[in-house]
Design a protein around this motif. Structure first.
Motif, PDB file in Angstrom:
ATOM      1  N   PHE A 109       0.821  -1.212   0.000  1.00  0.00           N
ATOM      2  CA  PHE A 109       0.000   0.000   0.000  1.00  0.00           C
ATOM      3  C   PHE A 109       0.856   1.265   0.000  1.00  0.00           C
ATOM      4  O   PHE A 109       0.386   2.334  -0.358  1.00  0.00           O
ATOM      5  CB  PHE A 109      -0.950  -0.007   1.210  1.00  0.00           C
ATOM      6  N   ASP A 110       2.137   1.141   0.405  1.00  0.00           N
ATOM      7  CA  ASP A 110       3.013   2.321   0.419  1.00  0.00           C
ATOM      8  C   ASP A 110       3.395   2.761  -0.989  1.00  0.00           C
ATOM      9  O   ASP A 110       3.682   3.927  -1.218  1.00  0.00           O
ATOM     10  CB  ASP A 110       4.299   2.017   1.212  1.00  0.00           C
ATOM     11  N   THR A 111       3.439   1.809  -1.941  1.00  0.00           N
ATOM     12  CA  THR A 111       3.864   2.183  -3.297  1.00  0.00           C
ATOM     13  C   THR A 111       2.689   2.282  -4.271  1.00  0.00           C
ATOM     14  O   THR A 111       2.871   2.684  -5.416  1.00  0.00           O
ATOM     15  CB  THR A 111       4.892   1.162  -3.847  1.00  0.00           C
ATOM     16  N   CYS A 112       1.490   1.914  -3.810  1.00  0.00           N
ATOM     17  CA  CYS A 112       0.306   1.965  -4.684  1.00  0.00           C
ATOM     18  C   CYS A 112       0.037   3.406  -5.131  1.00  0.00           C
ATOM     19  O   CYS A 112       0.054   4.331  -4.316  1.00  0.00           O
ATOM     20  CB  CYS A 112      -0.896   1.428  -3.914  1.00  0.00           C
ATOM     21  N   ILE A 113      -0.183   3.592  -6.435  1.00  0.00           N
ATOM     22  CA  ILE A 113      -0.449   4.947  -6.951  1.00  0.00           C
ATOM     23  C   ILE A 113      -1.951   5.164  -7.201  1.00  0.00           C
ATOM     24  O   ILE A 113      -2.343   6.117  -7.864  1.00  0.00           O
ATOM     25  CB  ILE A 113       0.352   5.214  -8.245  1.00  0.00           C
ATOM     26  N   LYS A 114      -2.783   4.266  -6.698  1.00  0.00           N
ATOM     27  CA  LYS A 114      -4.248   4.391  -6.790  1.00  0.00           C
ATOM     28  C   LYS A 114      -4.722   4.526  -8.241  1.00  0.00           C
ATOM     29  O   LYS A 114      -5.619   5.313  -8.544  1.00  0.00           O
ATOM     30  CB  LYS A 114      -4.737   5.581  -5.959  1.00  0.00           C
ATOM     31  N   CYS A 115      -4.091   3.756  -9.130  1.00  0.00           N
ATOM     32  CA  CYS A 115      -4.436   3.874 -10.553  1.00  0.00           C
ATOM     33  C   CYS A 115      -5.759   3.191 -10.887  1.00  0.00           C
ATOM     34  O   CYS A 115      -6.289   3.365 -11.975  1.00  0.00           O
ATOM     35  CB  CYS A 115      -3.320   3.283 -11.407  1.00  0.00           C
ATOM     36  N   THR A 116      -6.287   2.364 -10.006  1.00  0.00           N
ATOM     37  CA  THR A 116      -7.559   1.622 -10.138  1.00  0.00           C
ATOM     38  C   THR A 116      -7.490   0.400 -11.068  1.00  0.00           C
ATOM     39  O   THR A 116      -8.489  -0.291 -11.244  1.00  0.00           O
ATOM     40  CB  THR A 116      -8.763   2.495 -10.617  1.00  0.00           C
ATOM     41  N   LEU A 117      -6.335   0.130 -11.682  1.00  0.00           N
ATOM     42  CA  LEU A 117      -6.301  -0.954 -12.674  1.00  0.00           C
ATOM     43  C   LEU A 117      -6.645  -2.315 -12.071  1.00  0.00           C
ATOM     44  O   LEU A 117      -7.348  -3.116 -12.680  1.00  0.00           O
ATOM     45  CB  LEU A 117      -4.926  -1.009 -13.356  1.00  0.00           C
ATOM     46  N   CYS A 118      -6.141  -2.596 -10.855  1.00  0.00           N
ATOM     47  CA  CYS A 118      -6.452  -3.892 -10.232  1.00  0.00           C
ATOM     48  C   CYS A 118      -7.954  -4.002  -9.998  1.00  0.00           C
ATOM     49  O   CYS A 118      -8.571  -5.040 -10.262  1.00  0.00           O
ATOM     50  CB  CYS A 118      -5.679  -4.060  -8.928  1.00  0.00           C
ATOM     51  N   TRP A 119      -8.558  -2.930  -9.519  1.00  0.00           N
ATOM     52  CA  TRP A 119      -9.989  -2.905  -9.213  1.00  0.00           C
ATOM     53  C   TRP A 119     -10.817  -3.109 -10.487  1.00  0.00           C
ATOM     54  O   TRP A 119     -11.782  -3.855 -10.513  1.00  0.00           O
ATOM     55  CB  TRP A 119     -10.313  -1.555  -8.559  1.00  0.00           C
ATOM     56  N   LEU A 120     -10.375  -2.455 -11.583  1.00  0.00           N
ATOM     57  CA  LEU A 120     -11.104  -2.559 -12.850  1.00  0.00           C
ATOM     58  C   LEU A 120     -10.989  -3.951 -13.465  1.00  0.00           C
ATOM     59  O   LEU A 120     -11.934  -4.467 -14.042  1.00  0.00           O
ATOM     60  CB  LEU A 120     -10.556  -1.541 -13.865  1.00  0.00           C
ATOM     61  N   HIS A 121      -9.805  -4.556 -13.361  1.00  0.00           N
ATOM     62  CA  HIS A 121      -9.550  -5.802 -14.100  1.00  0.00           C
ATOM     63  C   HIS A 121      -9.850  -7.067 -13.312  1.00  0.00           C
ATOM     64  O   HIS A 121      -9.945  -8.140 -13.903  1.00  0.00           O
ATOM     65  CB  HIS A 121      -8.092  -5.846 -14.574  1.00  0.00           C
ATOM     66  N   CYS A 122      -9.971  -6.980 -12.003  1.00  0.00           N
ATOM     67  CA  CYS A 122     -10.203  -8.198 -11.223  1.00  0.00           C
ATOM     68  C   CYS A 122     -11.481  -8.884 -11.719  1.00  0.00           C
ATOM     69  O   CYS A 122     -12.559  -8.299 -11.676  1.00  0.00           O
ATOM     70  CB  CYS A 122     -10.343  -7.864  -9.739  1.00  0.00           C
ATOM     71  N   PRO A 123     -11.401 -10.122 -12.200  1.00  0.00           N
ATOM     72  CA  PRO A 123     -12.581 -10.768 -12.775  1.00  0.00           C
ATOM     73  C   PRO A 123     -13.644 -11.104 -11.744  1.00  0.00           C
ATOM     74  O   PRO A 123     -14.785 -11.385 -12.100  1.00  0.00           O
ATOM     75  CB  PRO A 123     -12.011 -12.040 -13.412  1.00  0.00           C
ATOM     76  N   ASP A 124     -13.289 -11.081 -10.455  1.00  0.00           N
ATOM     77  CA  ASP A 124     -14.257 -11.411  -9.418  1.00  0.00           C
ATOM     78  C   ASP A 124     -14.684 -10.198  -8.605  1.00  0.00           C
ATOM     79  O   ASP A 124     -15.303 -10.357  -7.555  1.00  0.00           O
ATOM     80  CB  ASP A 124     -13.679 -12.486  -8.494  1.00  0.00           C
ATOM     81  N   SER A 125     -14.360  -9.008  -9.076  1.00  0.00           N
ATOM     82  CA  SER A 125     -14.733  -7.764  -8.378  1.00  0.00           C
ATOM     83  C   SER A 125     -14.439  -7.865  -6.894  1.00  0.00           C
ATOM     84  O   SER A 125     -15.283  -7.573  -6.060  1.00  0.00           O
ATOM     85  CB  SER A 125     -16.225  -7.461  -8.556  1.00  0.00           C
ATOM     86  N   CYS A 126     -13.257  -8.326  -6.569  1.00  0.00           N
ATOM     87  CA  CYS A 126     -13.042  -8.585  -5.146  1.00  0.00           C
ATOM     88  C   CYS A 126     -12.242  -7.505  -4.438  1.00  0.00           C
ATOM     89  O   CYS A 126     -11.972  -7.643  -3.249  1.00  0.00           O
ATOM     90  CB  CYS A 126     -12.461  -9.967  -4.926  1.00  0.00           C
ATOM     91  N   PHE A 127     -11.899  -6.424  -5.122  1.00  0.00           N
ATOM     92  CA  PHE A 127     -11.200  -5.354  -4.403  1.00  0.00           C
ATOM     93  C   PHE A 127     -12.200  -4.479  -3.651  1.00  0.00           C
ATOM     94  O   PHE A 127     -13.172  -3.993  -4.226  1.00  0.00           O
ATOM     95  CB  PHE A 127     -10.384  -4.486  -5.373  1.00  0.00           C
ATOM     96  N   ASP A 128     -11.962  -4.308  -2.354  1.00  0.00           N
ATOM     97  CA  ASP A 128     -12.724  -3.342  -1.566  1.00  0.00           C
ATOM     98  C   ASP A 128     -12.027  -1.992  -1.735  1.00  0.00           C
ATOM     99  O   ASP A 128     -10.793  -1.910  -1.638  1.00  0.00           O
ATOM    100  CB  ASP A 128     -12.696  -3.715  -0.076  1.00  0.00           C
ATOM    101  N   VAL A 129     -12.807  -0.935  -1.986  1.00  0.00           N
ATOM    102  CA  VAL A 129     -12.222   0.411  -2.021  1.00  0.00           C
ATOM    103  C   VAL A 129     -12.178   0.885  -0.574  1.00  0.00           C
ATOM    104  O   VAL A 129     -13.205   0.944   0.099  1.00  0.00           O
ATOM    105  CB  VAL A 129     -13.082   1.372  -2.867  1.00  0.00           C
ATOM    106  N   THR A 130     -10.998   1.190  -0.074  1.00  0.00           N
ATOM    107  CA  THR A 130     -10.864   1.498   1.352  1.00  0.00           C
ATOM    108  C   THR A 130     -11.271   2.954   1.620  1.00  0.00           C
ATOM    109  O   THR A 130     -11.338   3.764   0.688  1.00  0.00           O
ATOM    110  CB  THR A 130      -9.407   1.282   1.813  1.00  0.00           C
ATOM    111  N   PRO A 131     -11.528   3.306   2.880  1.00  0.00           N
ATOM    112  CA  PRO A 131     -11.909   4.697   3.181  1.00  0.00           C
ATOM    113  C   PRO A 131     -10.848   5.710   2.746  1.00  0.00           C
ATOM    114  O   PRO A 131     -11.160   6.874   2.523  1.00  0.00           O
ATOM    115  CB  PRO A 131     -12.082   4.688   4.709  1.00  0.00           C
ATOM    116  N   ASP A 132      -9.569   5.290   2.603  1.00  0.00           N
ATOM    117  CA  ASP A 132      -8.539   6.224   2.127  1.00  0.00           C
ATOM    118  C   ASP A 132      -8.210   5.989   0.649  1.00  0.00           C
ATOM    119  O   ASP A 132      -7.114   6.296   0.183  1.00  0.00           O
ATOM    120  CB  ASP A 132      -7.275   6.139   2.999  1.00  0.00           C
ATOM    121  N   ASN A 133      -9.158   5.403  -0.079  1.00  0.00           N
ATOM    122  CA  ASN A 133      -9.069   5.247  -1.541  1.00  0.00           C
ATOM    123  C   ASN A 133      -7.929   4.351  -2.016  1.00  0.00           C
ATOM    124  O   ASN A 133      -7.355   4.568  -3.085  1.00  0.00           O
ATOM    125  CB  ASN A 133      -8.966   6.609  -2.236  1.00  0.00           C
ATOM    126  N   LEU A 134      -7.597   3.344  -1.222  1.00  0.00           N
ATOM    127  CA  LEU A 134      -6.686   2.305  -1.694  1.00  0.00           C
ATOM    128  C   LEU A 134      -7.539   1.100  -2.112  1.00  0.00           C
ATOM    129  O   LEU A 134      -8.772   1.137  -1.992  1.00  0.00           O
ATOM    130  CB  LEU A 134      -5.695   1.933  -0.586  1.00  0.00           C
TER     131      LEU A 134
END
Ligand code: SF4
Ligand code: SF4
Length: 319
Positions: free
Chosen positions: A207-232
């Motif tokens: 999480f320290d190097t994440c640039i919040k580009c959203t690509l993992c969230w967009l591409h995950c085939p199971d929609s399993c990323f939770d968007v955290t309260p601090d937008n990670l």
């Protein structure tokens, strides 16, 4: 005689050690123990580089003793893609010839291998696993003590005209463990269907190097990323099937690293651990990803079955 859905078996073959935690074979079965159908005294064969103690600790307890046989090797044929040939099939056959000789002999196995594949190296791999396979007895007080999900099939006279499956609510915001601020978005999920049980590797996120580009969230085939309260983006470990797409699309070096599932003992939130103690999380993360090459997921084995995997052939030769 081959049987579909047998009630009990002499041998269970698990060619992916991470499934020893239990597996969700169908959406309505819930998580089931991998050793569930073994007869008392039956044998669970697992391909693994882990110790018997680790595998025993992962598998659910049984009321009667059973045997564990570990065939040295990495997960094979796992996930939704076909791996290249690593001799796991013939090595398993060689092991069965030793563990259940009344079923078939090593000679019969080798004759079939030479006839079908015309490959004496595969016949040799079967002989080596036959020679080396050993078992340890697993007692009723050993293993995971959790009670697995239970269900009963409906009786024929109970069948209704239709089945209504309630939809899953949309989701909700949730609390930041440090600031207690509410925010982000966590989708609600099916409480019974545990996709994580099919996973052989899981993403570990920096999480320290994440640039919040959203690509993992967009591409995950199971929609399993939770968007955290601090937008990670926090991969929900109950929902993640371990496909490795997030690692493949993340543009930041080692921001997402796929790590063997056998290295974890729970499905807790990585983001919550990071929020609670960032320095401790950094140490944990470095320990988990050490030794993993960049983009280290099993995709690298995708290809034709005829192509043999050199490092696995080495294991087959050396045991
Ligand atoms: S590995 Fe990544 S992309 Fe695949 S299901 Fe898990 S979180 Fe989603
Ligand atoms: S793809 Fe990588 S950098 Fe982008 S949001 Fe996901 S973890 Fe962060």
């Amino acid at each position: 005689m081959a049987k579909y859905e047998p009630k009990e078996v002499d041998i269970t073959i698990c060619v992916d050690d991470t499934l020893c935690k239990g597996v969700e074979s169908w959406a309505w079965y819930g998580l089931q123990p991998v050793n569930k159908l073994l007869k008392p005294g039956g044998t669970l064969i697992v391909t693994s580089l882990e110790s018997p103690e680790t595998i025993i600790g992962m598998a659910h307890r049984k009321d009667e003793p059973y045997k564990l046989a570990i065939l040295k090797g990495t997960p094979s044929f796992s996930g939704l893609w076909v791996f290249k040939d690593d001799h796991t099939d013939v090595r398993i056959l060689g092991a069965i010839a030793k563990l259940l000789p009344e079923l078939f002999s090593l000679k019969a196995v080798q004759d079939v291998i030479v006839k079908e594949w015309k490959d004496p190296v595969k016949a040799e791999s079967a002989a080596r696993s036959h020679e080396r396979i050993t078992t340890s007895t697993v007692k009723p007080n050993q293993g995971n003590p959790e009670t697995p999900y239970k269900f009963e099939f409906p009786k024929w006279h109970e069948m209704g005209e239709g089945i209504a499956i309630p939809s899953i609510p949309a989701g909700h915001s949730y609390e930041d463990p440090n600031t207690h601020a509410m925010g982000g978005f966590r989708p609600d999920r099916n409480p019974t269907f545990k996709k994580f049980t099919t996973r052989t590797m899981r993403p570990v996120v920096n999480f320290d190097t994440c640039i919040k580009c959203t690509l993992c969230w967009l591409h995950c085939p199971d929609s399993c990323f939770d968007v955290t309260p601090d937008n990670l983006y926090d991969a929900n470990m109950q929902a993640c099937c371990g496909c490795g797409v997030c690692e493949a699309v993340c543009p930041v070096k080692e921001c997402v690293t796929m790590v063997n599932e056998a290295e974890f003992s729970d499905n807790s939130s990585q983001w919550e651990s990071w929020k609670k103690d960032k320095e401790a999380y950094k140490v944990w993360l470095q320990d988990k990803i050490k030794g993993h090459g960049e983009r280290s997921h099993g995709f690298r084995y995708r290809g034709q079955y005829e192509e043999q995997v050199p490092e696995m052939l080495q294991i087959a030769r050396e045991g």
